[in-house]
Design a protein around this motif. Sequence first.
Motif, PDB file in Angstrom:
ATOM      1  N   GLN A  20     -25.764  82.882  -5.751  1.00 21.63           N
ATOM      2  CA  GLN A  20     -26.131  81.575  -5.303  1.00 21.63           C
ATOM      3  C   GLN A  20     -24.600  80.758  -5.159  1.00 21.63           C
ATOM      4  N   GLU A  21     -23.758  81.290  -5.667  1.00 19.46           N
ATOM      5  CA  GLU A  21     -22.489  80.089  -5.347  1.00 19.46           C
ATOM      6  C   GLU A  21     -21.993  80.743  -4.163  1.00 19.46           C
ATOM      7  N   TYR A  23     -23.610  82.156  -1.479  1.00 23.97           N
ATOM      8  CA  TYR A  23     -24.511  81.632  -0.491  1.00 23.97           C
ATOM      9  C   TYR A  23     -24.185  80.185  -0.261  1.00 23.97           C
ATOM     10  N   ARG A  24     -24.022  79.344  -1.221  1.00 23.92           N
ATOM     11  CA  ARG A  24     -23.599  77.990  -0.981  1.00 23.92           C
ATOM     12  C   ARG A  24     -22.518  77.822  -0.262  1.00 23.92           C
ATOM     13  N   GLU A  25     -21.534  78.543  -0.604  1.00 27.43           N
ATOM     14  CA  GLU A  25     -19.972  78.507  -0.262  1.00 27.43           C
ATOM     15  C   GLU A  25     -20.158  78.830   1.288  1.00 27.43           C
ATOM     16  N   HIS A  27     -22.697  78.947   3.377  1.00 27.04           N
ATOM     17  CA  HIS A  27     -23.594  77.751   3.942  1.00 27.04           C
ATOM     18  C   HIS A  27     -22.578  76.567   4.329  1.00 27.04           C
ATOM     19  N   ASN A  36     -17.058  74.615  -0.907  1.00 23.32           N
ATOM     20  CA  ASN A  36     -17.474  74.217  -2.082  1.00 23.32           C
ATOM     21  C   ASN A  36     -16.618  73.042  -2.891  1.00 23.32           C
ATOM     22  N   SER A  63     -30.473  68.793  -4.487  1.00 24.82           N
ATOM     23  CA  SER A  63     -28.997  68.535  -4.505  1.00 24.82           C
ATOM     24  C   SER A  63     -28.729  67.472  -3.527  1.00 24.82           C
TER      25      SER A  63
END
Length: 124
Positions: A20-21, A23-25, A27, A36, A63
Amino acid sequence: MATRDRKAYAKAWRKSERGQELYRENHLNRKYGITNAQYNELYKEQGGRCACCGKHQMEQKWSLDVDHDHKGHGIESVRGLLCRDCNLGIGKLGDKLEDVQNALDYLVAFRDSVDHSKEPGTRG
């Protein structure tokens, strides 16, 4: 490894904390051109609150969204972090100040035309 096993592994990895970390970075970098760490800095500067309405992220299901100027890319185009409702509302108005002002004028005119001492649903 069979295709089914690879898919199951990939799905489990995406749900992991590290997945998840990353993927978020990815994205944030791909869509807005920020890291991030830059997102977290904005979050900290805003006290975890929507830059528009002031609601805290903890009051939201999602979020805070990155609000950005669609003409640019990177931290220079990021205006702030907004709750989903504010981000969608501004987006629906097309980021046009004239449309936002017209919507505000409309709401103010309606508010001023309502006599709040009468029954709900009746005007002036």
